[in-house]
Enzyme design. Sequence first.
Site, mmCIF file in Angstrom:
data_model
loop_
_atom_site.group_PDB
_atom_site.id
_atom_site.type_symbol
_atom_site.label_atom_id
_atom_site.label_comp_id
_atom_site.label_asym_id
_atom_site.label_seq_id
_atom_site.Cartn_x
_atom_site.Cartn_y
_atom_site.Cartn_z
ATOM 1 N N HIS A 139 95.034 54.495 63.905
ATOM 2 C CA HIS A 139 95.670 54.573 65.221
ATOM 3 C C HIS A 139 94.892 55.468 66.182
ATOM 4 C CE1 HIS A 139 99.138 53.704 62.569
ATOM 5 N NE2 HIS A 139 98.828 54.819 61.948
ATOM 6 N N LYS B 100 81.959 52.925 67.767
ATOM 7 C CA LYS B 100 80.639 52.668 68.356
ATOM 8 C C LYS B 100 79.572 53.339 67.506
ATOM 9 C CE LYS B 100 78.590 55.264 70.934
ATOM 10 N NZ LYS B 100 77.423 56.213 70.806
ATOM 11 N N GLY C 108 64.250 21.906 90.268
ATOM 12 C CA GLY C 108 65.169 21.806 91.400
ATOM 13 C C GLY C 108 65.915 23.100 91.661
ATOM 14 N N THR D 219 60.753 13.268 91.225
ATOM 15 C CA THR D 219 60.623 13.386 89.775
ATOM 16 C C THR D 219 59.249 12.953 89.270
ATOM 17 O OG1 THR D 219 61.751 11.241 89.654
ATOM 18 C CG2 THR D 219 63.088 13.214 89.290
ATOM 19 N N ARG E 88 93.239 76.017 64.051
ATOM 20 C CA ARG E 88 94.208 75.905 65.139
ATOM 21 C C ARG E 88 94.929 77.242 65.256
ATOM 22 N NH1 ARG E 88 97.916 71.949 61.456
ATOM 23 N NH2 ARG E 88 99.212 73.546 60.468
#
EC number: 2.7.7.23
Length: 454
Positions: A362, A350, A11, A78, A439
């Site tokens: 964090h 991931k 259907g 049916t 740095r």
Amino acid sequence: MQRYAVVLAAGKGTRMKSKLYKVLHKVADKTMIEHVVNSVQQSGADQIVTIVGHGAERVKDTLGDQSAYGFQEEQLGTAHAVKMAADELKDREGTTLVVCGDTPLITADTLNALVKHHEDNQADATVLSATAPNPFGYGRIVRDEEGRLSNIVEQKDASEAEQQIDEISSGIFAFDNQTLFRLLDKVKNDNAQGEYYLPDVLSLILEEGGKAEVYHTNDFDEIMGVNDRVALSKAEQAMRQRINEYHMRNGVTLIDPSSTYIASDVIIGMDTVIEPGVHIGSGTQIGEDTVIGQYSDINRSTIGDRTTVKQSVINDATVGDDTTVGPFAQLRPNAHLGNEVKVGNFVEVKKADIKDGAKVSHLSYIGDAEIGERTNIGCGSITVNYDGKNKFKTIIGKDSFIGCNTNLVAPVILGDDVLIAAGSTITDDVPNDSLALARSRQTTKPGYLNKNKE
């Protein structure tokens, strides 16, 4: 005795008002046709034939080799649909179930009870019936003075008196297979809808002096057909209640079952607590003594024992024992967390393997990476895995400390017991037992602002 099944799924489902084929709409994270076929399989069917029409290829893609298929090009009723299974089943001996593909709540237990009643009574056909709170739209079970089946009358063909009957046909039947296919050719379409009705086979059986039985179930929800979005919602609610009650009866605490969504194939260990607003999707397994915090969304993942997940999204990932995830963490496909790991707030992982005892507490992104045992990743640290064209891997050894606000530009390997100074951008490998500092040196000019004010 051999058992077969014909699942009617041809259907279009016009009342759903959807581009999606009706039986592919989902209830509890699984398509309706999958629910039905799974129940038929669990009931012990030796062969299943699914009758498809509209959206045939998508149904076949969903079920795969769980079923053989018959194609109904025109929806002529049916009985006509069942005839499309003749090539597979016509000459077989045994019992054939006919089940509607839009009845996702039907259970294997009820199908087994139907077949047992059918075979114990040596019937040629048996219809599954129920008492409906609102029988409108269903075929009515008409009984004679002795309570035996006399006829099944469809809604559009029912008299006023017959429309008052609240015992309805579920559209689910058990037949002697050879009797079924012998009589299908004799079914006529002289009715209000001009269709070939499967219940007319029962009338033909009675006319021949055969035996047609009724098996009544007390659970109307099981045979509820889904023809529109309202019924889909009701089926979802009923399925959710069934699933949630199953888990609670098996030692799982659901703080608010009415707001908890668990797929039908989910496995949850005892003494685990599920807080309000949680969604646990298909293919998920959760261990014992674990807490899934409110509004978490978990799909196709494995969560260990004594682990806490707080308001986080987890997809296609594994999480070990005694581990904490969140709040507001995201574990994406192929994220693997070991035991006693901490992945904290606003951390995204991931395609990464975070070993036992490691911490990413964090505001970090860990992608295409391997983090060794007991290594600590400081706040704001990033594995820079993408150069705009290709992805590269970052490997960090055990017992290392990655300072805050660092960029690890892949491909790069950091050894064991490594210290990366805060604010560094690391582009070269760092050997074991080393400090890496990358740095600019701080420059401070005392009194600089005072001079500018003069």
